[in-house]
Enzyme design. Structure first.
Site, mmCIF file in Angstrom:
data_model
loop_
_atom_site.group_PDB
_atom_site.id
_atom_site.type_symbol
_atom_site.label_atom_id
_atom_site.label_comp_id
_atom_site.label_asym_id
_atom_site.label_seq_id
_atom_site.Cartn_x
_atom_site.Cartn_y
_atom_site.Cartn_z
ATOM 1 N N LYS A 117 -2.220 3.027 5.473
ATOM 2 C CA LYS A 117 -3.140 2.802 4.355
ATOM 3 C C LYS A 117 -3.378 4.066 3.535
ATOM 4 O O LYS A 117 -3.588 3.989 2.322
ATOM 5 C CB LYS A 117 -4.464 2.221 4.849
ATOM 6 C CG LYS A 117 -4.267 0.802 5.375
ATOM 7 C CD LYS A 117 -5.509 -0.062 5.329
ATOM 8 C CE LYS A 117 -5.115 -1.506 5.608
ATOM 9 N NZ LYS A 117 -6.200 -2.430 5.742
ATOM 10 N N LYS A 200 4.320 -7.085 6.984
ATOM 11 C CA LYS A 200 3.240 -8.015 7.330
ATOM 12 C C LYS A 200 2.699 -8.733 6.079
ATOM 13 O O LYS A 200 2.543 -8.097 5.037
ATOM 14 C CB LYS A 200 2.106 -7.188 7.976
ATOM 15 C CG LYS A 200 1.003 -7.991 8.601
ATOM 16 C CD LYS A 200 -0.120 -7.082 9.101
ATOM 17 C CE LYS A 200 -1.077 -6.701 8.000
ATOM 18 N NZ LYS A 200 -2.464 -6.434 8.426
ATOM 19 N N LYS A 203 -3.487 -9.434 2.596
ATOM 20 C CA LYS A 203 -4.337 -9.789 1.446
ATOM 21 C C LYS A 203 -4.116 -8.838 0.280
ATOM 22 O O LYS A 203 -4.259 -9.209 -0.857
ATOM 23 C CB LYS A 203 -5.821 -9.615 1.779
ATOM 24 C CG LYS A 203 -6.369 -10.391 2.894
ATOM 25 C CD LYS A 203 -7.888 -10.134 2.935
ATOM 26 C CE LYS A 203 -8.420 -10.192 4.336
ATOM 27 N NZ LYS A 203 -8.452 -8.899 5.005
#
Ligand code: AQP
Length: 339
Positions: A117, A200, A203
């Site tokens: 991230k 993956k 969202k």
């Protein structure tokens, strides 16, 4: 001090956008199964985790209510499970601080989610993003939760939670925090992107075509499945035939997660068929399961005050469990609490 002996389930999801099919199959569907098995279940919209990356304030509020609607529409019952948003129960943050003082920098430096991230610009990531796993450990341990249903991507954070509980117990010579079991089960614990079978489904992926959102219309779900990346070969008849075919494997696993049939049963019935034939069946299955959820979410979202009330009631119930555990933690650590 005694460990909590009875089973208690805790899990959370960030209100960072629409719930995806990955969140549904990897987490929410299993939350419902656990609730219906009669175990005490606590499910949280982890809004404090969401703000570890910048969120537009009004969108964060809307996403939190939408996530609550998604939980309820998927079958979570506020009378059976405790449903609330994290920021309404201050004990999470307070225990999170204690755990910041227990966890080691080296442990957090190894967390792959932070590396993913933060990307190349680590220096510019928030301190909160780095400390994300210690707050997650607090979310779980402030309830003495024994089991945590999550997708595969959260395995490392669950191991850290166990390390924090163990170190706390050792440092203070107590048997206070339970060593929580992750519950990572089934074929859909890692639903992959529809555009790239090695990534993956998420969202926050820039491409909306990479994921199915619970709020997508039937037409959009069908379109996304039709356009999902596949290889040119037909479906194999055996599970081994899916090796090195990530996109094919992903679509079979999604079918399996939605239908409850094992991948082998699906392949026995579909082996030799082209994806142009299999995809419409998958789309029909996905629409039949997701459309009623989406319709119910739309209905619930019309009454945001009602959702806020459910979250407030849930937070009061959660605080009743969490506050005494926090008080005992402070006492163990040596912090004075005036009566
Ligand atoms: N693709 C997935 N397959 C299976 N399970 C998944 N989960 C997430 N994606 C998949 C599970 O959903 C729960 C909630 O995840 P989260 O919102 O706390 O954060 P996340 O894992 O980072 O989910 P996203 O969708 O990728 O969110 P963003 O894009 O905001 O980071 C967890 O149990 C997770 O394992």
């Amino acid at each position: 001090m005694n460990n909590a002996q009875t089973s208690r389930v805790f899990s959370g999801i960030q209100p960072t956008g629409n719930l995806t099919l990955g969140n549904y199959l990897g987490a929410v569907k299993r939350f419902v199964e656990m609730q219906n098995s009669g175990i005490e279940t606590i499910y949280c919209m982890v809004d404090l985790h969401a703000i570890t990356t910048w969120q537009n304030p009004s969108e964060l509020k809307a996403a939190t209510r939408e996530l609550a609607a998604g939980f309820i529409a998927s079958g979570l019952d506020p009378e059976k499970s405790i449903l609330f948003n994290q920021s309404q129960v201050g004990a999470h943050s307070e225990l999170g601080w204690v755990f910041n003082c227990i966890a080691r920098m080296g442990w957090l430096n190894r967390m792959t989610q932070f590396k993913d991230k933060a990307g190349k610009n680590r220096e510019n990531a928030s301190v909160g993003l780095f400390a994300y796993p210690t707050l997650m450990a607090a979310d779980i341990l402030v309830y003495h939760a024994t089991h945590v249903p999550v997708g595969e991507d959260q395995k490392q954070h669950l191991e850290l939670t166990r390390d924090i509980a163990t170190k706390f117990n050792n440092d203070f010579d107590v048997n206070f925090f339970p060593i929580t079991e992750p519950v990572i089960e089934g074929v859909a614990t890692r639903v992959m992107s529809l555009r790239d079978g090695t990534k993956k489904m998420s969202k926050s992926d820039a491409s909306d075509m990479s994921r199915i959102n619970l709020t997508d219309s039937a037409e959009l779900i069908s379109k996304k499945i039709k356009k999902a990346k596949t290889d040119p070969d037909p479906l194999p008849s055996e599970v081994e035939g899916l090796n090195n075919r990530p996109e094919a494997k992903n679509l079979v696993n999604i079918y399996s997660g939605l239908s409850g049939l094992s991948p082998q049963v699906i392949l026995s019935e579909n082996g030799g068929r082209d994806f142009s034939k299999f995809k419409p069946d998958l789309a029909e299955l996905a629409v039949s399961i997701l459309t009623p959820i989406s319709n119910e979410m739309t209905h619930l979202m019309k009454e945001p005050d009602q959702i806020d009330k459910i979250l407030g009631n849930g937070a009061a119930k959660a605080a009743k469990i969490a506050n005494p555990i926090l008080e005992q933690t402070y006492d163990i650590v040596g912090l004075i609490r005036s009566k």
